[in-house]
Design an enzyme around this catalytic site. Sequence first.
Site, mmCIF file in Angstrom:
data_model
loop_
_atom_site.group_PDB
_atom_site.id
_atom_site.type_symbol
_atom_site.label_atom_id
_atom_site.label_comp_id
_atom_site.label_asym_id
_atom_site.label_seq_id
_atom_site.Cartn_x
_atom_site.Cartn_y
_atom_site.Cartn_z
ATOM 1 N N HIS A 57 -14.406 17.540 17.839
ATOM 2 C CA HIS A 57 -15.487 16.999 18.735
ATOM 3 C C HIS A 57 -15.347 15.697 19.516
ATOM 4 C CE1 HIS A 57 -19.663 15.753 19.570
ATOM 5 N NE2 HIS A 57 -19.598 16.561 20.571
ATOM 6 N N HIS A 132 -17.747 8.007 25.818
ATOM 7 C CA HIS A 132 -18.517 8.595 25.045
ATOM 8 C C HIS A 132 -19.578 7.595 24.629
ATOM 9 C CE1 HIS A 132 -20.506 10.759 21.364
ATOM 10 N NE2 HIS A 132 -20.780 11.359 22.393
#
Length: 340
Positions: A57, A132
């Site tokens: 992930h 991110h």
Amino acid sequence: MLAFRKARRKLRMGTICSPNPSGTKTASEVCNADWMASLPAHLHNVPLSNLAIPGSHDSFSYWVDEKSPVGPDQTQAVIRLARISLVKKLMKKWSVTQNLTFREQLEAGIRYFDLRVSSKPGDTDQEIYFIHGLFGIKVWDGLMEIDAFLTQHPQEIIFLDFNHFYAMDESHHKCLVLRIQEAFGNKLCPACSVESMTLRSLWEKKYQVLIFYHCPFYKQYPFLWPGKKIPAPWANTTSVQKLILFLETTLSERAPRGAFHVSQAILTPRVKTIARGLVGGLKNTLVHRNLPAILDWVKTQKPGAMGVNIITSDFVDLIDFATTVIELNDLLEDRALTKC
């Protein structure tokens, strides 16, 4: 019999990538670099959508730049708050979801990569970066690292899932796709029937890379697969019990044909989770204590048309995640032998 096969498979693929003076093997040192090539022959004809495949992930987030601007994936409130230097240091603790580089993940056996990309404010060369919360490495650098591994391991197949795009117009998309094409060339597998994707069929054509592109731009290039071919339901919970229930429910609803399936075995922090564990970060506050329960769930699964396919995790090196997922394929071997 199953124990014997597992021992045999570990002899084939469970080698050490780097020596450990203690003589023990940590999850990051177990090398599954050629696990697909090492699968038994009858699994070479099984669709990849029916195999158990480990993934990560936010695969790129092993390094994020706290000195860069806050990414466009964040709210204006966070962007304003991040003008305080300490805030970016704290953001980094919650933005990083992996310890291993792309190469290290590949050697550990990871074959699915969850990718989020963005242009960077002020850049004039249309360079694309992983993102991110904070900016990561250049996408090009990551692609080259992956391609170098694939060249050395010609029977390994990977899934690159570009599922979030930020601050990108058509020219940015064109630049990114050309980079992908330049990096992988003839290794790129054209989009076609999911059921036709077996190890043997890919090996015969020397394809190694499946690119999924969650943007209408995919229609312009034959080697871009539509995002709908690889659904990845998201539990969005901090509760491991709710996560497992969600994973079970979405597996029961999985389409038996026409798509791969990603089980996101991850917990997602809420604002109050971050506030309570501000300094500890994602790994220490949420992930570390819940990974054993998540791994226990993985061990109970079976691959197949209505079973697990791709399973992703945060911090894949903290537990024996990849090997545990890979060994689920022994259950397919069991079924085949039973029919003989």
